[in-house]
Motif scaffolding. Structure first.
Motif, PDB file in Angstrom:
ATOM      1  N   SER A  89       0.822  -1.214   0.000  1.00 45.91           N
ATOM      2  CA  SER A  89       0.000   0.000   0.000  1.00 45.91           C
ATOM      3  C   SER A  89       0.853   1.260   0.000  1.00 45.91           C
ATOM      4  O   SER A  89       0.604   2.193  -0.783  1.00 45.91           O
ATOM      5  N   LEU A  90       1.865   1.301   0.847  1.00 44.41           N
ATOM      6  CA  LEU A  90       2.680   2.513   0.967  1.00 44.41           C
ATOM      7  C   LEU A  90       3.547   2.767  -0.258  1.00 44.41           C
ATOM      8  O   LEU A  90       3.935   3.905  -0.519  1.00 44.41           O
ATOM      9  N   SER A  91       3.860   1.726  -1.008  1.00 45.15           N
ATOM     10  CA  SER A  91       4.733   1.899  -2.176  1.00 45.15           C
ATOM     11  C   SER A  91       3.956   2.148  -3.469  1.00 45.15           C
ATOM     12  O   SER A  91       4.564   2.293  -4.531  1.00 45.15           O
ATOM     13  N   THR A  92       2.626   2.216  -3.400  1.00 43.93           N
ATOM     14  CA  THR A  92       1.837   2.472  -4.598  1.00 43.93           C
ATOM     15  C   THR A  92       2.171   3.856  -5.155  1.00 43.93           C
ATOM     16  O   THR A  92       2.013   4.862  -4.470  1.00 43.93           O
ATOM     17  N   GLY A  93       2.691   3.890  -6.383  1.00 43.13           N
ATOM     18  CA  GLY A  93       3.118   5.153  -6.969  1.00 43.13           C
ATOM     19  C   GLY A  93       4.342   5.736  -6.312  1.00 43.13           C
ATOM     20  O   GLY A  93       4.631   6.928  -6.471  1.00 43.13           O
ATOM     21  N   ALA A  94       5.083   4.923  -5.572  1.00 38.32           N
ATOM     22  CA  ALA A  94       6.232   5.410  -4.814  1.00 38.32           C
ATOM     23  C   ALA A  94       7.210   4.260  -4.592  1.00 38.32           C
ATOM     24  O   ALA A  94       7.100   3.190  -5.209  1.00 38.32           O
ATOM     25  N   ALA A  95       8.186   4.468  -3.718  1.00 34.38           N
ATOM     26  CA  ALA A  95       9.112   3.420  -3.295  1.00 34.38           C
ATOM     27  C   ALA A  95       9.198   3.466  -1.779  1.00 34.38           C
ATOM     28  O   ALA A  95       9.235   4.550  -1.185  1.00 34.38           O
ATOM     29  N   ALA A  96       9.216   2.298  -1.143  1.00 35.33           N
ATOM     30  CA  ALA A  96       9.228   2.241   0.315  1.00 35.33           C
ATOM     31  C   ALA A  96      10.199   1.187   0.803  1.00 35.33           C
ATOM     32  O   ALA A  96      10.296   0.095   0.226  1.00 35.33           O
ATOM     33  N   ALA A  97      10.929   1.504   1.865  1.00 32.93           N
ATOM     34  CA  ALA A  97      11.826   0.550   2.510  1.00 32.93           C
ATOM     35  C   ALA A  97      11.511   0.532   3.997  1.00 32.93           C
ATOM     36  O   ALA A  97      11.407   1.594   4.626  1.00 32.93           O
ATOM     37  N   GLY A  98      11.331  -0.659   4.550  1.00 32.82           N
ATOM     38  CA  GLY A  98      10.968  -0.783   5.952  1.00 32.82           C
ATOM     39  C   GLY A  98      11.965  -1.607   6.735  1.00 32.82           C
ATOM     40  O   GLY A  98      12.458  -2.630   6.253  1.00 32.82           O
ATOM     41  N   VAL A  99      12.277  -1.154   7.950  1.00 33.86           N
ATOM     42  CA  VAL A  99      13.115  -1.903   8.889  1.00 33.86           C
ATOM     43  C   VAL A  99      12.279  -2.085  10.149  1.00 33.86           C
ATOM     44  O   VAL A  99      11.871  -1.103  10.775  1.00 33.86           O
ATOM     45  N   SER A 100      11.999  -3.334  10.518  1.00 39.33           N
ATOM     46  CA  SER A 100      11.075  -3.609  11.608  1.00 39.33           C
ATOM     47  C   SER A 100      11.638  -4.648  12.557  1.00 39.33           C
ATOM     48  O   SER A 100      12.219  -5.651  12.128  1.00 39.33           O
ATOM     49  N   ARG A 101      11.433  -4.406  13.846  1.00 38.50           N
ATOM     50  CA  ARG A 101      11.842  -5.360  14.878  1.00 38.50           C
ATOM     51  C   ARG A 101      10.602  -5.843  15.620  1.00 38.50           C
ATOM     52  O   ARG A 101       9.824  -5.038  16.133  1.00 38.50           O
ATOM     53  N   THR A 102      10.393  -7.144  15.664  1.00 36.70           N
ATOM     54  CA  THR A 102       9.227  -7.703  16.339  1.00 36.70           C
ATOM     55  C   THR A 102       9.493  -7.831  17.832  1.00 36.70           C
ATOM     56  O   THR A 102      10.585  -7.561  18.329  1.00 36.70           O
TER      57      THR A 102
END
Length: 215
Positions: free
Chosen positions: A84-97
């Motif tokens: 969803s966040l990368s629609t028409g864009a570029a997104a990179a996520g760093v996540s810690r559970t």
């Protein structure tokens, strides 16, 4: 503190209560991002996250896009969120559970391009998982034994926020640097210090705020 400096361990410490997620989104402004996540009602800006409390995200404007910092959750490890966040864009996520697993994901135009855990950056998933291979090699992600316990203290899991960096802390820093390379957005002390509205994000997860990372 000089403007634009990288965040320190002290700044990281406030994100380690029960997981966190930092998502860098190029070419998308704050209003568009909030709309994509359906985050409409902020909580009191003075509200502090406590163990067992709600997941809370702050959305920070950046000249090249938007950076979202979520405390308590790991939405950047959820496949639908990155799409969803990368629609028409570029997104990179760093996540810690909660379990201290750290995930990296890169998406463009509504598709996850490449994703992996920092414990095993050589095993990637996505539409074109090897697209970022050269960056991973150049950044020097540390390698782990098959049994991660052999890389950690026998009595205590390695603290990725310790003053003396261990492998997992170095891998986390590499993941943040990789996100910056791919999006052109950089997480800084100044940005984290900016007072912006905070939005509850528990509704983004299933089963009352618990979801299995899909990356």
């Amino acid at each position: 503190m000089p403007s634009g400096t990288w965040i320190t361990h002290e700044r990281y410490a406030g994100l380690r209560i029960s997981g966190f997620s930092v998502i860098f989104v190029r070419d998308r402004d704050s209003a568009s991002l909030l709309g994509a996540l359906d985050l409409r009602t902020p909580v009191d800006v003075a509200s502090m996250l406590t163990p067992g409390g709600p997941f809370i995200a702050s959305v920070h404007a950046h000249p090249a896009g938007t950076i979202t910092v979520e405390r308590g959750g790991y939405m950047g490890a959820l496949h639908p969120i990155m799409e969803s966040l990368s629609t028409g864009a570029a997104a990179a996520g760093v996540s810690r559970t909660f379990e201290t697993d750290v995930y990296f994901a890169y998406a463009e135009n509504g598709e996850v391009i490449s994703a992996f855990t920092i414990d095993d950056p050589a095993t990637r998933r996505g539409r074109s998982p090897d697209t970022i291979a050269a960056h991973i090699a150049d950044l020097g992600f540390p390698t782990f034994d098959d049994d991660l316990e052999e890389d950690e203290n026998e009595d205590e899991e390695e603290d990725i926020y310790a003053a003396t960096p261990g492998k997992r802390q170095l891998a986390l820093c590499c993941a943040l640097a990789l996100a910056t390379r791919l999006t052109g957005l950089r997480l800084t002390e100044d940005l984290l210090a900016t007072q912006v509205p905070r939005y509850p994000t528990s509704s983004l997860y299933s089963a009352g705020g618990v979801a299995t990372p899909a990356i």
